[in-house]
Design a protein around this motif. Sequence first.
Motif, PDB file in Angstrom:
ATOM      1  N   ARG A 142     -10.362  51.075  -9.495  1.00 33.90           N
ATOM      2  CA  ARG A 142      -8.904  51.074  -9.592  1.00 33.90           C
ATOM      3  C   ARG A 142      -8.386  51.140 -11.028  1.00 33.90           C
ATOM      4  O   ARG A 142      -7.395  51.817 -11.288  1.00 33.90           O
ATOM      5  CB  ARG A 142      -8.337  49.862  -8.869  1.00 33.90           C
ATOM      6  N   TYR A 152      -4.157  52.591  -4.214  1.00 34.61           N
ATOM      7  CA  TYR A 152      -5.159  52.704  -5.283  1.00 34.61           C
ATOM      8  C   TYR A 152      -6.562  52.479  -4.728  1.00 34.61           C
ATOM      9  O   TYR A 152      -7.512  53.162  -5.127  1.00 34.61           O
ATOM     10  CB  TYR A 152      -4.875  51.680  -6.381  1.00 34.61           C
ATOM     11  N   PRO A 209       0.279  54.177 -13.948  1.00 36.44           N
ATOM     12  CA  PRO A 209       0.503  52.726 -13.791  1.00 36.44           C
ATOM     13  C   PRO A 209       1.163  52.342 -12.466  1.00 36.44           C
ATOM     14  O   PRO A 209       0.965  51.230 -11.982  1.00 36.44           O
ATOM     15  CB  PRO A 209       1.409  52.378 -14.979  1.00 36.44           C
ATOM     16  N   GLN A 210       1.973  53.235 -11.894  1.00 39.92           N
ATOM     17  CA  GLN A 210       2.628  52.953 -10.625  1.00 39.92           C
ATOM     18  C   GLN A 210       2.109  53.914  -9.553  1.00 39.92           C
ATOM     19  O   GLN A 210       1.760  55.054  -9.850  1.00 39.92           O
ATOM     20  CB  GLN A 210       4.156  53.113 -10.754  1.00 39.92           C
ATOM     21  N   TYR A 258      -5.144  53.062 -12.679  1.00 42.30           N
ATOM     22  CA  TYR A 258      -4.051  52.327 -13.307  1.00 42.30           C
ATOM     23  C   TYR A 258      -3.772  52.829 -14.717  1.00 42.30           C
ATOM     24  O   TYR A 258      -2.618  52.915 -15.142  1.00 42.30           O
ATOM     25  CB  TYR A 258      -4.361  50.832 -13.371  1.00 42.30           C
TER      26      TYR A 258
END
Length: 231
Positions: free
Chosen positions: A78, A67, A86-87, A82
């Motif tokens: 970041r 990220y 999210p991953q 996110y």
Amino acid sequence: MNRKNERITGGREEGGAIGARAAERRADGDTTRDSGAARRRGPELEDALLDAAWDVLVEHGYHGFTYEAVAARAGTSRPVLYRRWPQRDDLLLATLTRFWQPIEVPDTGNLRDDAIGFLRNADADRAGMITLMSVRLGGYFHDTGTSLGELRDTLVPPGQATAFEMIVARAVGRGELPDVPRPSRVVNLPLDLLRHDMFMTMRAVPDESIVEIVDRVWLPLLGVPGAPPAS
């Protein structure tokens, strides 16, 4: 005194709200220049993020695909990443999906020409991608316990006919091939052989090899004579 305090308090609250809104805008990817505001939002912002993610993946591979690195390349923060992915693997799959474009399937009116034309298109479009995914995504396959084939299947819309299933179906419709069941492995063999050559050499496949796959291997399996060998 009370009015003075109200003015001070009100000013602080207003200033705090403005500051919060400014922080939210920055988190959404807004940038400012001396010449004025230059805001990226919606699809424009997402395209810029995925372009930056692609550059990081190509240059640094999966283990450098963070990220922090993508945000720095995109000139954002970041939290922007996110909120959308999210991953890290979500961001990776979104990046690969953006650049894994469909290969054009020719419709020349001839089985042999369709097959050779498609393999040429695949050779031009996929050679670099296959090499990248083999070399740069080794860490991903190790960490997730998956394979390139499984990743490829993830990038293809579910239920979609393969290119060679389309090519064979058209040939059946034109009367070039009988309408009989055929094993999937036989129908899709040309692209499998092309991928094999790509993996073995890590470069584009020569045109003579493409023609050989169709004329000497695939068409005979379908019961169709290929082109006669060049004298």
